[in-house]
Enzyme design. Structure first.
Site, PDB file in Angstrom:
ATOM      1  N   HIS A  70      19.325  52.159 -32.861  1.00 62.34           N
ATOM      2  CA  HIS A  70      19.250  52.060 -32.002  1.00 62.34           C
ATOM      3  C   HIS A  70      20.416  50.372 -31.521  1.00 62.34           C
ATOM      4  O   HIS A  70      20.501  50.573 -30.439  1.00 62.34           O
ATOM      5  CB  HIS A  70      17.713  50.667 -31.464  1.00 62.34           C
ATOM      6  CG  HIS A  70      16.851  51.579 -31.692  1.00 62.34           C
ATOM      7  ND1 HIS A  70      15.500  51.099 -31.388  1.00 62.34           N
ATOM      8  CD2 HIS A  70      16.594  53.091 -31.670  1.00 62.34           C
ATOM      9  CE1 HIS A  70      14.945  51.836 -32.028  1.00 62.34           C
ATOM     10  NE2 HIS A  70      14.426  52.923 -31.472  1.00 62.34           N
ATOM     11  N   LYS A 112      15.689  61.919 -35.975  1.00 67.03           N
ATOM     12  CA  LYS A 112      14.922  62.981 -36.165  1.00 67.03           C
ATOM     13  C   LYS A 112      13.552  63.175 -36.221  1.00 67.03           C
ATOM     14  O   LYS A 112      13.127  62.743 -36.304  1.00 67.03           O
ATOM     15  CB  LYS A 112      15.410  63.316 -38.049  1.00 67.03           C
ATOM     16  CG  LYS A 112      16.045  64.377 -38.495  1.00 67.03           C
ATOM     17  CD  LYS A 112      16.965  65.438 -38.002  1.00 67.03           C
ATOM     18  CE  LYS A 112      17.650  66.678 -39.095  1.00 67.03           C
ATOM     19  NZ  LYS A 112      18.843  66.916 -38.257  1.00 67.03           N
TER      20      LYS A 112
HETATM   21  P1  NAD Z   1      17.693  77.522 -40.087  1.00 70.22           P
HETATM   22  O1  NAD Z   1      16.377  77.899 -39.820  1.00 70.22           O
HETATM   23  O2  NAD Z   1      18.622  78.332 -38.660  1.00 70.22           O
HETATM   24  O3  NAD Z   1      18.645  78.951 -40.990  1.00 70.22           O
HETATM   25  C1  NAD Z   1      17.967  78.448 -42.596  1.00 70.22           C
HETATM   26  C2  NAD Z   1      17.888  79.925 -43.493  1.00 70.22           C
HETATM   27  O4  NAD Z   1      17.988  79.851 -44.455  1.00 70.22           O
HETATM   28  C3  NAD Z   1      16.782  80.357 -43.294  1.00 70.22           C
HETATM   29  O5  NAD Z   1      17.359  81.452 -43.147  1.00 70.22           O
HETATM   30  C4  NAD Z   1      15.779  80.558 -45.090  1.00 70.22           C
HETATM   31  O6  NAD Z   1      15.841  81.729 -45.002  1.00 70.22           O
HETATM   32  C5  NAD Z   1      17.464  79.970 -45.661  1.00 70.22           C
HETATM   33  N1  NAD Z   1      16.957  79.819 -46.599  1.00 70.22           N
HETATM   34  C6  NAD Z   1      15.941  78.663 -46.738  1.00 70.22           C
HETATM   35  N2  NAD Z   1      15.518  78.625 -48.129  1.00 70.22           N
HETATM   36  C7  NAD Z   1      16.583  78.869 -48.863  1.00 70.22           C
HETATM   37  C8  NAD Z   1      17.398  79.353 -50.247  1.00 70.22           C
HETATM   38  N3  NAD Z   1      16.168  78.639 -51.187  1.00 70.22           N
HETATM   39  N4  NAD Z   1      18.089  79.690 -50.482  1.00 70.22           N
HETATM   40  C9  NAD Z   1      18.635  80.168 -49.769  1.00 70.22           C
HETATM   41  N5  NAD Z   1      18.639  80.705 -48.263  1.00 70.22           N
HETATM   42  C10 NAD Z   1      17.620  79.994 -47.891  1.00 70.22           C
HETATM   43  O7  NAD Z   1      18.246  76.520 -40.414  1.00 70.22           O
HETATM   44  P2  NAD Z   1      19.380  75.795 -39.567  1.00 70.22           P
HETATM   45  O8  NAD Z   1      19.790  75.448 -38.644  1.00 70.22           O
HETATM   46  O9  NAD Z   1      20.915  76.715 -40.025  1.00 70.22           O
HETATM   47  O10 NAD Z   1      19.977  74.265 -41.185  1.00 70.22           O
HETATM   48  C11 NAD Z   1      20.471  74.771 -42.823  1.00 70.22           C
HETATM   49  C12 NAD Z   1      20.884  73.186 -42.395  1.00 70.22           C
HETATM   50  O11 NAD Z   1      21.535  72.839 -41.764  1.00 70.22           O
HETATM   51  C13 NAD Z   1      19.303  71.998 -42.668  1.00 70.22           C
HETATM   52  O12 NAD Z   1      19.848  71.464 -44.206  1.00 70.22           O
HETATM   53  C14 NAD Z   1      19.941  71.151 -40.699  1.00 70.22           C
HETATM   54  O13 NAD Z   1      19.160  69.680 -41.220  1.00 70.22           O
HETATM   55  C15 NAD Z   1      21.623  71.678 -41.420  1.00 70.22           C
HETATM   56  N6  NAD Z   1      21.881  71.638 -40.003  1.00 70.22           N
HETATM   57  C16 NAD Z   1      22.233  71.909 -38.885  1.00 70.22           C
HETATM   58  C17 NAD Z   1      22.539  71.977 -38.150  1.00 70.22           C
HETATM   59  C18 NAD Z   1      22.342  72.525 -36.859  1.00 70.22           C
HETATM   60  O14 NAD Z   1      23.284  72.328 -35.529  1.00 70.22           O
HETATM   61  N7  NAD Z   1      20.829  73.362 -36.921  1.00 70.22           N
HETATM   62  C19 NAD Z   1      23.322  70.736 -37.814  1.00 70.22           C
HETATM   63  C20 NAD Z   1      23.652  69.801 -38.734  1.00 70.22           C
HETATM   64  C21 NAD Z   1      23.342  69.788 -40.020  1.00 70.22           C
END
Ligand code: NAD
Length: 478
Positions: A70, A112
């Site tokens: 915070h 989160k």
């Molecule tokens: P998403 O749900 O859009 O996509 C994740 C993809 O990874 C899915 O298509 C899933 O099928 C695939 N996947 C899962 N396990 C897998 C594996 N073992 N091997 C290969 N592919 C696999 O999620 P996202 O929003 O792209 O998030 C992905 C990562 O990025 C997470 O760690 C998230 O915390 C991080 N992140 C996301 C954002 C955002 O803006 N969405 C921002 C910062 C960080």
């Protein structure tokens, strides 16, 4: 909270891994123990269970919202929809958000959320019911609001879910003028900002490009400067992974490996990212893609493939003590949160691999979420006030240059130079600047502190310094 043993076969739980990175950096900062402990601690943890009727039966859903810090408000961080969600994971991700926001100078505390479900097991209507009920729980406990806590998409969630949450919020808090700022990553029609969807992947590209632009650093790795011709492999083709792969390809990189849950595909001459996505959409699997020279049924195979830059963009702990020695990439760009265990981190540092840390590299999402929140509070689209004014000013300048030189500017150059900024231009430019400036802040710390030999520790030192100074202003700490 997960203990060491619960930590899915790794030596440390995810939250403990983040704490370990913090502890490694803390001795390089000037703060006393009490203040460091306060920075590290999760300020509020809300664990909830709520009932939702699914196919005629009541299902009890487990969910979380954690506000790690915070020291600045609102708190900010995505909502994860996954069966892997647990309190330890949400705490780890919330704490990373605090350090991430500080790294890219976004004035928020870290937060989160997580809902422990596999979204693929539910219909759209069921998902809507779960999401709206989760939002109602957050509203009841004041864990959401433009000035308190502002969620966004994460693994398993996207624009659609953010839209449902906003609608639930506005119906329970009627007349709140800044209500749209209670959530980011919304559809444009509900107050979202252009460029948010691709922001994290684009930020990953900008961050790796910045690292690759430094001739000294690239020489140490035995590589040429620039992105052109670099062989890139990406794990996970979701929001972040797809957009990162797309921007690398658009800028001349060769995508040699891609993976999804069902397996990995390779082609040393390059995979066409959009064609792979089309194949996945039409056939349900990337393994049916005809342009691959090699296809395997192991999603993790991509991590060990022959490439220059490896982008893990799926989930945490995918590179550990067992597979780290087999990694061939010289640069790892952490697009996912926490893809390396602490053991893997140590092994890769010793191997001389440059790891660009998550708390910097995937901060493009929160950066553009900040832009979206500012847009919501100001109630005006970026570029609306200045676009026409700037176009007129540029056109007048071009006319003056033409009359002074007697030469005329081509129609193509005229339209390029005179162009006034649209919202997406301003968002991309703000994101690009943020990623460049933040990378160089971290690099400078690493360069000036000889005992720091990795970018993650340097990034933590940078973040702790900024958060520590804002706590000092409270006057509680000596
Ligand atoms: P998403 O749900 O859009 O996509 C994740 C993809 O990874 C899915 O298509 C899933 O099928 C695939 N996947 C899962 N396990 C897998 C594996 N073992 N091997 C290969 N592919 C696999 O999620 P996202 O929003 O792209 O998030 C992905 C990562 O990025 C997470 O760690 C998230 O915390 C991080 N992140 C996301 C954002 C955002 O803006 N969405 C921002 C910062 C960080």
């Amino acid at each position: 909270m997960a203990t060491k043993k619960q930590a899915v076969g790794h030596e440390y739980s995810f939250f403990q891994s983040v704490e370990r990175s913090f502890d490694k950096a803390a001795p390089f900062t000037k703060y006393e123990k009490g203040l460091l402990e306060q920075i590290k601690a999760c300020n509020s943890v809300y664990q909830m269970r709520f009932p939702v009727k699914i196919k005629g039966e009541v299902k009890v859903i487990e969910a979380y919202r954690v506000q790690h810090s915070h020291h600045k408000l609102p708190c900010k961080g995505g909502i994860r929809y996954s069966l892997g969600v647990n309190q330890d994971e949400v705490m780890a991700l919330a704490s990373l958000m605090t350090y991430k926001c500080a790294t890219v100078n976004v004035p928020f505390g870290g937060g989160k959320g997580g809902i422990k479900i596999d979204p693929k097991q539910y219909t759209e209507e069921e998902l809507e019911r779960i999401t709206r009920r989760y939002a109602a729980e957050l509203i009841k406990k004041n864990f959401i609001g433009p000035g308190t806590d502002v969620p966004a998409p994460d693994y398993g969630s996207g624009e659609r879910e953010m839209g449902w949450i906003l609608d639930t919020y506005t119906s329970m808090r009627p007349g709140e003028i800044d209500a749209a700022g209670c959530i980011t990553g919304k559809p444009i029609a509900q107050g979202g900002v252009r460029g948010r969807k691709e922001a994290t992947g684009l930020g990953v590209f900008y961050g790796v490009r910045e690292m690759c632009s430094n001739a000294d650093d690239m020489k140490k790795l035995g590589m040429n400067t620039g992105i052109e011709g670099k062989r890139v492999a990406v794990q996970g083709l979701g929001n972040v992974g797809y957009h990162a792969a797309y921007f690398f390809q658009q800028n001349g990189a060769i995508i040699v490996g891609l993976s999804e849950m069902e397996g990995s595909i390779f082609n040393p001459k390059g995979l066409d990212v959009d064609a792979v996505m089309k194949c996945k959409k039409e056939t349900g699997s990337i393994l049916n893609y005809k342009g691959a020279t090699k296809t395997t049924k192991k999603a993790s195979d991509v991590l060990e493939c022959d490439c220059d830059v490896l982008i893990p963009a799926a989930l945490e702990n995918v590179i550990d003590g067992a597979n780290a020695p087999k990694i061939k990439a010289k640069i790892i760009g952490e697009a996912a949160n926490g893809p390396l265990t602490p053991e893997a981190d140590e092994i890769l540092i010793k191997k001389g691999v440059v790891v660009i840390p998550d708390m910097y590299l995937n901060a493009g999402g929160v950066t553009v979420s900040y832009f979206e929140w500012l847009k919501n509070l100001s109630h005006v689209r970026y570029g609306r006030m200045e676009k026409r004014f700037q176009e007129n000013a540029h056109t007048n300048m071009l006319s003056a240059v033409e009359s002074l030189t007697g030469k005329s500017v081509s129609a193509a150059d005229r339209s390029r130079i005179a162009h006034g900024p649209d919202e997406v231009d301003l968002v991309y430019s703000g994101l690009e600047d943020t990623m460049i400036v933040s990378y160089n802040e971290i690099r400078e710390i690493k360069k000036s502190m000889k005992k720091i030999n990795d970018l993650r520790t340097a990034a933590f030192v940078n973040a702790i310094n900024k958060i520590g100074d804002s706590y000092l202003q409270l006057g509680i700490f000596p």
